[in-house]
Design a protein around this motif. Structure first.
Motif, short mmCIF file in Angstrom:
data_model
loop_
_atom_site.label_atom_id
_atom_site.label_comp_id
_atom_site.label_asym_id
_atom_site.label_seq_id
_atom_site.Cartn_x
_atom_site.Cartn_y
_atom_site.Cartn_z
N GLY A 59 -39.29 96.77 -3.87
CA GLY A 59 -38.05 97.34 -3.37
C GLY A 59 -37.16 96.26 -2.80
O GLY A 59 -37.62 95.18 -2.43
N THR A 60 -35.88 96.54 -2.73
CA THR A 60 -34.94 95.57 -2.17
C THR A 60 -35.18 95.38 -0.69
O THR A 60 -35.06 94.27 -0.16
CB THR A 60 -33.49 96.04 -2.41
OG1 THR A 60 -33.31 96.35 -3.80
CG2 THR A 60 -32.48 94.97 -2.01
N HIS A 61 -35.51 96.46 0.01
CA HIS A 61 -35.69 96.41 1.46
C HIS A 61 -37.04 97.01 1.85
O HIS A 61 -37.55 97.91 1.18
CB HIS A 61 -34.59 97.19 2.18
CG HIS A 61 -33.22 96.92 1.67
ND1 HIS A 61 -32.59 95.70 1.84
CD2 HIS A 61 -32.34 97.70 0.97
CE1 HIS A 61 -31.40 95.74 1.27
NE2 HIS A 61 -31.23 96.94 0.74
N GLY A 62 -37.59 96.54 2.95
CA GLY A 62 -38.76 97.16 3.55
C GLY A 62 -40.09 96.79 2.95
O GLY A 62 -41.12 97.37 3.33
N LYS A 63 -40.12 95.82 2.03
CA LYS A 63 -41.40 95.47 1.38
C LYS A 63 -42.43 94.98 2.38
O LYS A 63 -43.58 95.41 2.38
CB LYS A 63 -41.16 94.39 0.30
CG LYS A 63 -40.39 94.83 -0.91
CD LYS A 63 -40.39 93.76 -1.98
CE LYS A 63 -39.62 92.52 -1.59
NZ LYS A 63 -38.17 92.75 -1.46
N THR A 64 -42.01 94.03 3.21
CA THR A 64 -42.96 93.43 4.15
C THR A 64 -43.53 94.47 5.11
O THR A 64 -44.74 94.57 5.31
CB THR A 64 -42.28 92.29 4.94
OG1 THR A 64 -41.87 91.27 4.02
CG2 THR A 64 -43.22 91.70 5.98
N THR A 65 -42.64 95.26 5.71
CA THR A 65 -43.07 96.26 6.68
C THR A 65 -43.96 97.32 6.04
O THR A 65 -45.01 97.68 6.58
CB THR A 65 -41.85 96.92 7.35
OG1 THR A 65 -41.05 95.91 7.98
CG2 THR A 65 -42.29 97.93 8.39
N THR A 66 -43.57 97.82 4.87
CA THR A 66 -44.36 98.86 4.21
C THR A 66 -45.71 98.33 3.75
O THR A 66 -46.72 99.03 3.84
CB THR A 66 -43.58 99.44 3.02
OG1 THR A 66 -42.28 99.86 3.46
CG2 THR A 66 -44.30 100.63 2.41
#
Length: 461
Positions: free
Chosen positions: A118-125
């Protein structure tokens, strides 16, 4: 096996190095600007680091050179190669491969890979999913593009069959222009969201959608695709063909939805309330990240109720609204946001939290357009809308080829710019007052702006 990693201090390649060392391989590496904290972390693992990319490193004679995507065939103004070691490797016929390819062959093969794209939230998820599986006793391995506070390390092999990996769409290496995630062959694929980014290598959103569909083609029929049901670009990707079990999260009518505020919400799975998430994270984006992680964990048999309970103990990775300090009633945060959407969702999450607290609190956004996409000015026009929740915005504009002041002009006096870090810090310190929240946003070190601000606030008294 002895592997020598070119570009070892990058977050991803540093993770590959840690995994290889844990697996018993001899690991050495080189990079430009070998400095803490990554250099300290790698040396603590017994990994020898070399400054620069000198051709003399060919004499190490490793079994294979593992090449990071920082390496290219570029030439310096005087005509000399920017990466002499790579030229020596090619001339000698020595064996070389990419980081993702080495990882796929030596770590991921034979395991149940859960890839978060995904463009955003990869690290957190990715960190959320690894934490849920860990709390369920599955002993997952993981590779995260940051340092999850729950684990204290960015990568580990794990003792179970599951491996959770942050799946980046950026290209693999100068000799392999496919997205990194195509190498991972996941059985569970999370598609968080999809926007245009990486303007240095992609010409359009359609180009990135094509890469995401290449990822879908690798998920087996018995696998699961977990997709954001409110994302039009992802729906276009799915329309190109999906051969696996599909679960959507996010909006109403999805398989997994949330009801309530981002800090305390009910999780509904298939129309039934199954759990409650109570934690210290802010923002609707993190609420969606949680739903994605819960849906992915279910594929490995973790009940959504147990996953929701586990997230109550989840801590954000470093540089995700990480509080760096509080001086004189002013709180300073460090956040990795650099894309306009990430900036907007980060500030929106903080604004929602502050609005529920007594008294008036201002948000001072301090940011630098540092990513390749932002440096090109591709998304400059989106900045005023991204910064709408900031009472004041301060932009570091040094080295940009576009007029940031003009881009921020719609913000009027709320938008300010500075050519260097020290004048930027001076502007922020002059404006800051007790009760303010200063959010520093960059995907780089930002010149140590956080420490400068905290020291300046202390001196200000």
């Amino acid at each position: 096996m002895h592997i020598h990693i070119l570009g070892i201090c990058g977050t991803f390649m540093g993770g590959v190095a840690a995994l290889a060392r844990e697996a018993g391989h001899r690991v050495t590496g080189c990079d430009a600007g070998v400095y803490p904290p990554m250099s300290d972390q790698l040396r603590a693992l017994g990994i020898d680091l070399i400054e620069g990319f000198g051709a003399d490193q060919l004499a190490l004679k490793p079994d294979v050179f593992v090449v990071g995507n920082v390496v290219s065939r570029a030439r310096l103004p005087d005509g000399q190669p920017k990466f002499p070691l790579m030229e020596a490797i090619l001339d000698s016929g020595a064996r070389y491969t990419s980081g993702p390819q080495w990882l796929a062959e030596h770590v991921l093969h034979g395991r149940h890979v859960l890839a978060v794209a995904g463009t955003h939230g990869k690290t957190t998820t990715t960190a959320m999913l690894a934490w849920i599986l860990d709390q369920a006793g599955l002993k997952p391995g993981f590779l995260v593009g940051g340092v999850p506070l729950n684990f204290g390390v960015s990568a580990r092999l794990g003792g179970g069959s599951a491996f959770v990996i942050e799946a980046d769409e950026y290209d693999t290496a100068f000799f392999d222009k496919r997205s990194k995630f195509v190498h991972y062959r996941p059985r569970t694929a999370v598609l968080n969201n999809l926007e245009f980014d990486h303007a240095d290598i992609f010409a359009s959103l359609a180009d990135i959608e094509r890469q995401f569909h290449h990822l879908l083609r690798t998920v087996p029929a018995q696998g699961r695709v977990v997709s954001n049901g409110g994302d039009e670009a992802l729906e276009r990707v799915l329309a190109q063909g999906c051969w696996s079990e599909l679960r959507r999260f996010g909006p109403v009518l999805a398989d997994f939805i949330a009801e309530g505020e981002p800090g305390d919400f009910s999780v509904l799975a298939y129309g039934q309330a199954v759990g409650q998430v109570r934690w210290g994270l802010t923002g609707v984006h993190n609420q969606n990240n949680a739903l994605a992680a819960i849906a992915a964990a279910e594929h490995l048999g973790v009940a959504p109720a147990d996953a929701a309970l586990a997230l109550g103990g989840f801590l954000s990775p470093r540089r995700r609204m990480e509080v760096r300090g509080q001086v004189g009633g002013v709180t300073v945060y460090d956040d990795f946001a650099h894309h306009p959407t990430a900036i907007r969702t980060t500030l929106d999450g903080l604004r929602r939290q502050l609005d529920r607290q007594p008294g008036e609190s201002r948000i001072l956004a301090v940011f630098e357009p540092r990513s390749n996409t932002m440096k090109l000015g591709t998304m400059a026009a989106q900045l005023p809308a991204a910064l709408k929740d900031a009472d004041l915005a301060f932009c570091h504009v040094g080295g940009l080829g576009w007029d940031a002041a003009a881009a921020l002009a719609p913000m009027g006096e709320r938008g300010r710019t500075a050519e260097a870090i020290k004048p930027l810090v001076a502007q922020v310190l002059a404006a800051a007052k007790p009760g303010d929240h200063i959010v520093c946003m960059s995907n780089g070190s930002f010149g140590g702006v956080h420490e400068l601000l905290l020291a300046g606030l202390a001196a200000k008294g």
